[in-house]
Motif scaffolding. Structure first.
Motif: not given
Length: 186
Positions: A112-128, A170-181
């Motif tokens: 799953l992680a290797s399939g995550a694009s930079y766009k998705r990672q940027d989206e996750l950080q923007a959501s956080k 880290s999953f717990i800290r990023m849970y809400n942004p991860l759900c949004t993405v």
């Protein structure tokens, strides 16, 4: 049985005893923690036999052993399982299900992680970042030096259980942004 280095870099072997009680129920209990000089199969073999004997358990009654799939453990000719089978043919090796599950989960997470694009990672950080801004504005969190870092998801190691705390945290800290993405992807 599993072995690992402790904080002082000494090898320790944990032994868990699994047995069927008089009522026919399977019981599992922590048995002992034994210091071993190294993790060679011969050292582990003699340490297990000595430990069981010291508690007046008959090694010949051993019917199964479970540990990870490393070569010193399950090696067909020189591994721990081979040494036991040579002397105790009824003591079968079973690859520890916790280790199997661990390896399967790590492989799935890596996929799953290797399939995550930079766009998705940027989206996750923007959501956080948006979540942090919202919480600051509502007064639910305060500002401060080193506080409210955006962070990222951390991956667990293949076989070291200690890496899971960091990964889960880290999953717990990023849970809400991860759900949004994930909702956006859906």
């Amino acid at each position: 049985m599993d072995e690992a280095s402790d904080e002082s870099k000494k090898e320790q072997m944990a032994i868990v005893h699994r047995y069927v009680d008089k009522k026919g129920y399977i019981q599992e209990r922590f048995f002992d923690l034994v210091h071993v000089k190294d993790t060679s199969s011969s050292t582990l073999y003699s340490s297990i036999c000595e430990t069981l004997t010291s508690y007046e358990l008959v090694v010949e009654n051993l019917r199964g052993k479970g540990y990870d799939g490393s070569s010193n453990m399950h090696g067909e000719f020189k591994g721990l399982q081979a040494l036991f089978l040579k002397d105790y043919p009824c003591a079968y090796y079973i690859h520890c299900m916790a280790h199997r599950l661990q390896l399967a989960l790590v492989a799935a997470a890596r996929e799953l992680a290797s399939g995550a694009s930079y766009k998705r990672q940027d989206e996750l950080q923007a959501s956080k970042a948006a979540e942090i801004a919202e919480l600051l504005e509502s007064g639910e969190i305060n500002t401060g030096k080193g506080a409210n870092q955006i962070g990222t998801l951390k991956h667990a190691g293949d076989t070291r259980w200690s890496s899971h705390f960091t990964s889960i945290s880290s999953f717990i800290r990023m849970y809400n942004p991860l759900c949004t993405v994930l909702e956006n992807i859906k």
